[in-house]
Motif scaffolding. Sequence first.
Motif, short mmCIF file in Angstrom:
data_model
loop_
_atom_site.label_atom_id
_atom_site.label_comp_id
_atom_site.label_asym_id
_atom_site.label_seq_id
_atom_site.Cartn_x
_atom_site.Cartn_y
_atom_site.Cartn_z
N ILE A 12 36.00 -19.82 -40.80
CA ILE A 12 34.57 -20.05 -40.53
C ILE A 12 33.73 -19.29 -41.57
O ILE A 12 32.77 -19.84 -42.12
N SER A 14 34.67 -18.38 -44.64
CA SER A 14 34.84 -19.07 -45.93
C SER A 14 33.98 -20.31 -46.01
O SER A 14 33.29 -20.55 -47.01
N GLN A 17 30.17 -20.06 -46.44
CA GLN A 17 29.66 -19.63 -47.74
C GLN A 17 29.39 -20.81 -48.67
O GLN A 17 28.86 -20.66 -49.77
N MET A 18 29.72 -22.02 -48.21
CA MET A 18 29.47 -23.21 -49.02
C MET A 18 28.01 -23.62 -48.85
O MET A 18 27.40 -23.36 -47.82
N PRO A 19 27.45 -24.29 -49.87
CA PRO A 19 26.03 -24.65 -49.81
C PRO A 19 25.76 -25.65 -48.68
O PRO A 19 26.49 -26.63 -48.53
N GLY A 20 24.74 -25.36 -47.89
CA GLY A 20 24.33 -26.30 -46.84
C GLY A 20 25.19 -26.24 -45.59
O GLY A 20 25.00 -27.03 -44.67
N ILE A 21 26.16 -25.32 -45.55
CA ILE A 21 27.01 -25.20 -44.36
C ILE A 21 26.60 -23.95 -43.60
O ILE A 21 26.84 -22.83 -44.07
N THR A 25 27.97 -25.37 -38.26
CA THR A 25 28.73 -26.44 -38.93
C THR A 25 30.09 -25.91 -39.34
O THR A 25 31.11 -26.59 -39.18
N GLN A 27 31.80 -23.62 -37.93
CA GLN A 27 32.64 -23.52 -36.73
C GLN A 27 33.20 -24.89 -36.34
O GLN A 27 34.39 -25.03 -36.06
N LEU A 29 33.63 -27.45 -38.31
CA LEU A 29 34.60 -27.86 -39.33
C LEU A 29 35.93 -27.14 -39.11
O LEU A 29 36.99 -27.74 -39.23
N MET B 18 35.18 -35.38 -42.77
CA MET B 18 35.01 -34.30 -41.81
C MET B 18 33.78 -34.59 -40.95
O MET B 18 32.85 -35.25 -41.40
N PRO B 19 33.75 -34.05 -39.72
CA PRO B 19 32.62 -34.35 -38.84
C PRO B 19 31.31 -33.76 -39.38
O PRO B 19 31.29 -32.61 -39.80
N THR B 25 26.42 -34.72 -48.80
CA THR B 25 26.89 -33.35 -48.58
C THR B 25 28.28 -33.19 -49.19
O THR B 25 28.57 -32.17 -49.83
N ARG B 28 27.93 -32.72 -52.85
CA ARG B 28 27.43 -31.38 -53.18
C ARG B 28 28.54 -30.33 -53.04
O ARG B 28 28.73 -29.46 -53.87
N LEU B 29 29.32 -30.46 -51.93
CA LEU B 29 30.41 -29.52 -51.70
C LEU B 29 31.46 -29.64 -52.80
O LEU B 29 31.97 -28.63 -53.29
N HIS B 32 30.39 -27.99 -55.84
CA HIS B 32 30.45 -26.54 -55.61
C HIS B 32 31.88 -26.04 -55.75
O HIS B 32 32.13 -25.00 -56.37
N GLY B 43 41.03 -18.10 -51.53
CA GLY B 43 40.69 -17.57 -50.21
C GLY B 43 40.46 -18.68 -49.21
O GLY B 43 40.94 -18.62 -48.08
N LEU B 44 39.76 -19.73 -49.65
CA LEU B 44 39.47 -20.86 -48.76
C LEU B 44 40.75 -21.57 -48.35
O LEU B 44 40.97 -21.84 -47.17
N ALA B 47 42.67 -19.52 -45.96
CA ALA B 47 42.05 -19.53 -44.64
C ALA B 47 42.41 -20.81 -43.90
O ALA B 47 42.66 -20.79 -42.68
#
Lengths: 201, 201
Positions: A12, A14, A17-21, A25, A27, A29, B18-19, B25, B28-29, B32, B43-44, B47
């Motif tokens: 959660i 990690s 830290q993404m843009p727009g999340i 959201t 949680q 995801l 993804m929901p 988005t 954009r992700l 990123h 790290g991501l 996780a």
Amino acid sequence: MMKKVDGLDKLITSLSQMPGIGKKTAQRLAFHIVKMPEEAVRGLIQAVEKARTLTYCPVCFNLNQAETGCSICNDDRRDRNVICVVEQPSDLWALENSGVFHGLYHVLLGHIAHLDNVSPEDLTIKQLMGRVRQNNIKELILATNPTVEGDATALYIQKLLESSNIKVTRLARGIPTGSTIEYASKVILADALQGRKNLSG
Amino acid sequence: MMKKVDGLDKLITSLSQMPGIGKKTAQRLAFHIVKMPEEAVRGLIQAVEKARTLTYCPVCFNLNQAETGCSICNDDRRDRNVICVVEQPSDLWALENSGVFHGLYHVLLGHIAHLDNVSPEDLTIKQLMGRVRQNNIKELILATNPTVEGDATALYIQKLLESSNIKVTRLARGIPTGSTIEYASKVILADALQGRKNLSG
């Protein structure tokens, strides 16, 4: 209160830290990722790994598969006299998807933003000037965003080319097709009035 | 139009499945992720891998680190006479974070939804009935969502326990604290009126 479930908590953090999340959201995801079929998770991780192998074209700074080279710079059918200058590869993609531009691009990889310590040297402006000098460029279309930073960046590039013979243009600004005048902001209406076109010939 | 950049395109497709993640988005992700420092990407991915090792508690179906076991079922300080029934582990977490409930939980892992082919057998209702029969449960709090499906699921469980001595309750419904009556919907106001409390003693 229950002890934190480490595995989920790290994911959660990690994700948020993404843009727009946001936290919520992230949680949602994270719970989704826990429930995803194994093959879907493998696919996602592979897609991330693959995307990480992308490289910037050393000429226009668009993102490309390293093995194929730049699909735009290498395309002989494109007009090599016009360069459209954008902030990010995503802007280039948006323009490409519209299918209305057939020249070359130059991606600045950002915009000038003194408050965020982004100066012209942090962008690919030097490389752009190199391209302009060495090649037979007739027009530079400044397609940076219609924001304070985008405008400042466009102005900076425009000034650099003031003494040259190159035609420097900026994307038109006005009321977006499909919207209504009633809901357009003051700035949009001012742009639209200022840029009004003569229809009477 | 430019050739699609495979690596990015696959990531955008994966992400947009993804929901709550739309095409924009996801794009954009993806951009990123391409730009993220290598250690952040590692790290991501770690996780995600770690979260995938979580397992459902075989008793209450909360998500847990496999090595530690269920932090709620194993907590001796909790009231073992009350079970709060929720749809998802995320609901359990929301309730835990509020710190107002100190009993046990039962996660249904969904709700009855005939249109989506989710029948009672697809949930953990059978296991809930087993717990209720074998243990000294005095109260079952039905904390499924205040939606058509959540209500249907609560009603189904309530009917199963009609002939038992167990007290079956449902979370209160009304105007959420901090909101205004002016903007409350008809259904919320109807709930609030119907559930009104006598203050005169």
